[in-house]
Design an enzyme around this catalytic site. Structure first.
Site, PDB file in Angstrom:
ATOM      1  N   ASP A 294       0.980  -1.114   0.091  1.00 52.76           N
ATOM      2  CA  ASP A 294      -0.041  -0.060   0.126  1.00 52.76           C
ATOM      3  C   ASP A 294       0.862   1.244   0.140  1.00 52.76           C
ATOM      4  O   ASP A 294       2.032   1.199   0.007  1.00 52.76           O
ATOM      5  CB  ASP A 294      -0.919   0.043   1.103  1.00 52.76           C
ATOM      6  CG  ASP A 294      -2.088   0.891   0.845  1.00 52.76           C
ATOM      7  OD1 ASP A 294      -2.167   1.735  -0.018  1.00 52.76           O
ATOM      8  OD2 ASP A 294      -3.411   0.549   1.457  1.00 52.76           O
TER       9      ASP A 294
HETATM   10  C1  BGC Z   1      -5.305   3.012   0.385  1.00 52.21           C
HETATM   11  C2  BGC Z   1      -5.347   2.080  -0.683  1.00 52.21           C
HETATM   12  C3  BGC Z   1      -5.372   2.713  -2.281  1.00 52.21           C
HETATM   13  C4  BGC Z   1      -3.994   3.530  -2.535  1.00 52.21           C
HETATM   14  C5  BGC Z   1      -3.807   4.097  -3.788  1.00 52.21           C
HETATM   15  C6  BGC Z   1      -4.099   4.062   0.011  1.00 52.21           C
HETATM   16  O1  BGC Z   1      -4.022   5.130   0.986  1.00 52.21           O
HETATM   17  O2  BGC Z   1      -4.983   2.475   1.539  1.00 52.21           O
HETATM   18  O3  BGC Z   1      -6.532   1.480  -0.667  1.00 52.21           O
HETATM   19  O4  BGC Z   1      -5.504   1.746  -3.340  1.00 52.21           O
HETATM   20  O5  BGC Z   1      -4.034   4.618  -1.362  1.00 52.21           O
HETATM   21  O6  BGC Z   1      -4.780   5.222  -3.866  1.00 52.21           O
END
Ligand code: BGC
Length: 767
Positions: A294
């Site tokens: 993530d």
């Molecule tokens: C979130 C993810 C997301 C990623 C990209 C993160 O802050 O936890 O779910 O896919 O950002 O936007």
């Protein structure tokens, strides 16, 4: 050179450069479809360490609200140098064609880029929020949503979506409850698989499919106190029985990738958890695709306190099996130093590069890197009429009728003065919910506009916001309008900004101004229908007591207004069911219908010392699986194919539904089982089958479920799935609390299995 960079940049930002002859000038050898594995190995042999970590690097090409905005001349130079493998927060067939062209024509190894975005419940056509779609209890609604999202996103140059989000949660304080499928691992597994099928279709290399990234692998939905990013201090058993099954179901459905969770499980951040990622996911389950971290999570391993330097953090993540680094640049900048001091890491690194290249290959990018960049197709695809029609159908099926006293709904054929009250009735932004991709609030039909259009000729519809920071008399005005009308539709609840990432709440009752408005309107002596908006279960005992009807309307997407009107005026019957329990008060959470039994079961008698609160009834306000409809549907005639079951033959369990009412309606018949006695105590109920059906007046249908013995298994202390011989209770009903039919059967032998029990779909037939 400088001029060339500037031209490329201008074309990216404007998205209007016509690229001709790109295919002809690109290196044919790189595109060779034959001998795929060899091609990847040959690339790997040619790559420098810098190019390898480049493939593992995902950079932001823009911001989620300002896509492509970071694609500067310097950024294109990074692409030319092979220092980026993937971009997120980018979009558009034309700008991405140009970005791709730079990669496949101007970088040394001509490796295509992977373009990604959070397409979670729609791309341009926005569908209801995920929790709402799951409330349809109809996997077809998810498959349709994901299919259309994929068509739109792929036509706009994207290859990869960060979805489905399959985190189970039993704590509605957690803001990300809105993105998932609720509290139950079986329901969550069915919906996870439907989404993967929808996004990926039959062939990942087709021009209208995108790769799914099932997220957030681990136990992200169990953070302490419901606070986002918090530690999940859970047992091995609940990890395997409750949180992991939807991830397994997504794998069976073929998910091309996973994203690891930000948080830790009992001190082990998943981003660095080799036992869970390489161990469970890859070795035990057999997943052979790509895994992405993530956002910045690899660098955050230092905040967790398990790495002291960035290169240590990189070494931990790559050894755990995390292939791609989203946004921390640890792999790009700091992993080479770790590899220099520990050459064993090179094997992990090479495997990660293989996984990334294989994903690009599966998407067909080595065969034709421009397949996703047809601008005419993009123009025809975004918000195509059949997509909008589908958004309305999905929204109708997502609405849950929590209450309908005296069958006040549907409001059919009335020539009435209808007061629509509440600021949320005109809040189009909120209907887009969390993650709106390229959704546009101007394309949302508000609840008020939907009601006005659906009310029919004789009706008069007036609106009062009731809440308005600039108008101290707003509340008075709303009360006066209610007094002056025949019926009130009160739109209340949370707006979109109260749920989603980093939006946890310590109190999940109505926000204060909404509560004031609701109290004032419910005190007026008029029938009140509540349309309850929100991205989470809400503790609303006051509404439950005083409103005549309540429709849980979540955030319904582009077609919110028409969908609500369809249900209110009887064009469609509501039939959604809650995918998560609604508590009476925040103090009741975390909560699930599937709790283990206590030695002193809850007893409402306060004189007894039992498993209860002294200040609240023991039941939720509205249980898991609850939802009403029109019609009058009765469940009867439970039949078991046999009183016993062995390890190899499913048991058949059937029940009949009859609509004795005058209106058509929906019912979702739910099958729950309980293992009466076993070496490890089992939950009081576990969902093992469901089917939503529509019945015309007087219509009758029989549903048969055929669970297998491995669906009766629990996760043993030795890490094995085991179904123990013995008696199982059968409960069939219309919610976890409304069990109408009961029976029992005996499993005659103990059997072991390999798959999480809740990840297995039960066979269902309807006659
Ligand atoms: C979130 C993810 C997301 C990623 C990209 C993160 O802050 O936890 O779910 O896919 O950002 O936007």
């Amino acid at each position: 050179m400088m001029i060339k960079h500037m031209l490329a940049l201008a074309s990216l930002l404007l998205g209007c450069l016509a690229v001709t002859g790109a295919e002809a000038s690109a290196d044919e050898e790189i595109r060779q479809p034959a001998a795929r594995g060899d091609h990847i190995e040959s690339l790997l042999r040619q790559m420098t360490l810098e190019e390898k970590v480049g493939q593992l690097t995902q950079a932001a090409g823009g911001r989620s609200k300002n896509l492509n905005s970071k694609l500067t001349a310097e950024e294109l130079d990074r692409v030319r140098a092979g220092r980026v493998g993937s971009y997120l927060h980018v979009a558009g067939a034309e700008p991405l064609r140009e970005l791709q062209r730079v990669a496949v024509e101007e970088s040394r190894l001509k490796i295509p880029l992977l373009f990604a975005m959070d397409v979670v419940h729609g791309y341009r056509t926005i569908f209801p929020v995920p929790l709402a779609i799951t409330a349809s209890w109809d996997p077809e609604q998810w498959e349709t949503t994901a299919r259309i999202s994929a068509r739109e996103a792929a036509s706009s140059g994207l290859h990869w979506t960060f979805a489905p989000m399959v985190d189970i949660t039993r704590d509605p304080r957690w803001g990300r409850v809105v993105e998932g499928s609720g509290e139950d691992p079986y329901l969550g597994s069915i919906m996870a698989a439907a989404q993967v099928r929808g996004y990926q279709g039959e062939d990942l290399a087709a021009a209208d499919t995108v790769m799914a990234a099932t997220k957030h692998f681990g136990a992200y939905g169990a953070p302490t106190g419901g606070r986002d990013y918090g530690s999940a201090d859970i047992s091995e058993r609940s990890l395997h029985e409750t949180y992991l099954p939807p991830f397994h179901a997504a794998m069976t459905a073929g998910t091309g990738s996973y994203m690891t969770a930000f948080n830790d499980i009992a001190g082990r951040p998943t981003t660095a958890n080799a036992d869970l990622v390489n161990g469970t996911l890859r070795s035990k389950w057999g997943f052979d695709g790509m895994i992405v971290s993530d956002w910045n999570a690899i660098a955050e391993l230092m905040n967790h306190g398990i790495a002291t330097t960035r290169s240590e953090a990189g070494a931990l993540a790559i050894s755990a099996g995390v292939d791609m680094d989203m946004m921390s640049l640890v792999y790009a900048d700091d992993l080479p130093a770790a590899v220099a001091s520990n050459p064993v890491l090179l094997q992990h690194l090479d495997n990660a590069v293989r996984n990334v290249l294989k994903a690009k290959q599966k998407l067909g990018l080595f065969d034709d890197p421009f397949i996703y960049h047809d601008t005419a197709k993009e123009a025809a695809m975004l918000r195509a009429q059949d997509h909008i029609d589908a958004a309305r159908r999905v929204a109708v099926r997502s609405i849950v009728m929590l209450k309908n006293d005296n069958a006040i709904l549907p409001l059919a054929g009335t020539k009435k003065r209808i007061a629509v009250i509440g600021s949320l009735a005109t809040d189009r932004q909120s209907q887009l919910g969390s993650w709106r991709a390229r959704g546009d609030k101007a394309e949302v039909i508000s609840l008020l506009d939907g009601i006005k259009a659906g009310a029919g000729k004789g009706a008069v519809v007036n609106h009062a916001a009731g809440i308005d920071a600039d108008n101290p008399d707003a509340l008075k005005g709303a009360v006066a309008l209610a007094n002056d009308s025949d019926i009130v539709i009160l739109v209340t609840g949370e707006d979109y900004d109260l749920s989603g990432e980093a939006r946890s709440r310590s109190d999940i009752s109505l926000p204060r101004d909404q509560q004031r408005l609701a109290d004032a309107i419910l005190a007026v002596d008029k029938p009140v229908i509540v349309a309850l908006a929100g991205g989470r279960p809400l503790a609303v005992p006051g509404l439950a007591e005083k409103a005549d009807a309540i429709l849980m309307t979540w955030f319904l997407g582009n077609q919110a207004g028409p969908a609500l009107a369809d249900v209110i005026f009887g064009k469609a019957a509501p039939g959604g069911k809650l995918p998560i329990s609604f508590p009476r008060a925040t103090g009741q959470v975390p909560y699930s219908y599937g709790e283990y039994p206590s030695g002193r079961p809850a007893d409402p008698d306060p004189a007894k010392d039992t498993n209860r609160y002294s200040d609240l009834p023991i039941t939720p306000l509205y249980p898991f699986g609850h939802g009403l409809s029109y019609g009058d549907i009765e469940l009867s005639n439970l039949e078991l194919g046999s009183p016993t079951m062995d390890g190899s033959t499913p048991i058949e369990i059937s029940a009949t539904l009859t609509n004795n009412g005058k209106l058509a309606g929906d019912e979702t018949v739910q099958l729950y089982l309980r293992d009466r006695h076993s070496t490890i105590a089992q939950p009081q109920k576990i969902l093992r089958g469901f089917r939503r059906l529509s019945l015309k007046p007087q219509e009758k249908k029989t549903v048969s479920f055929t669970p297998t013995s491995d669906q009766l298994a629990f996760f043993g202390p030795d890490g094995k799935w085991r179904s123990e011989a013995g008696m199982f209770d059968v409960m069939v009903g219309s919610s976890a609390e409304t069990i109408v039919l009961t029976g029992a059967f005996e499993l005659t032998e103990t059997v072991e299995s390999k798959v999480p029990a809740s990840a297995i779909a039960t066979g269902v037939t309807v006659q």
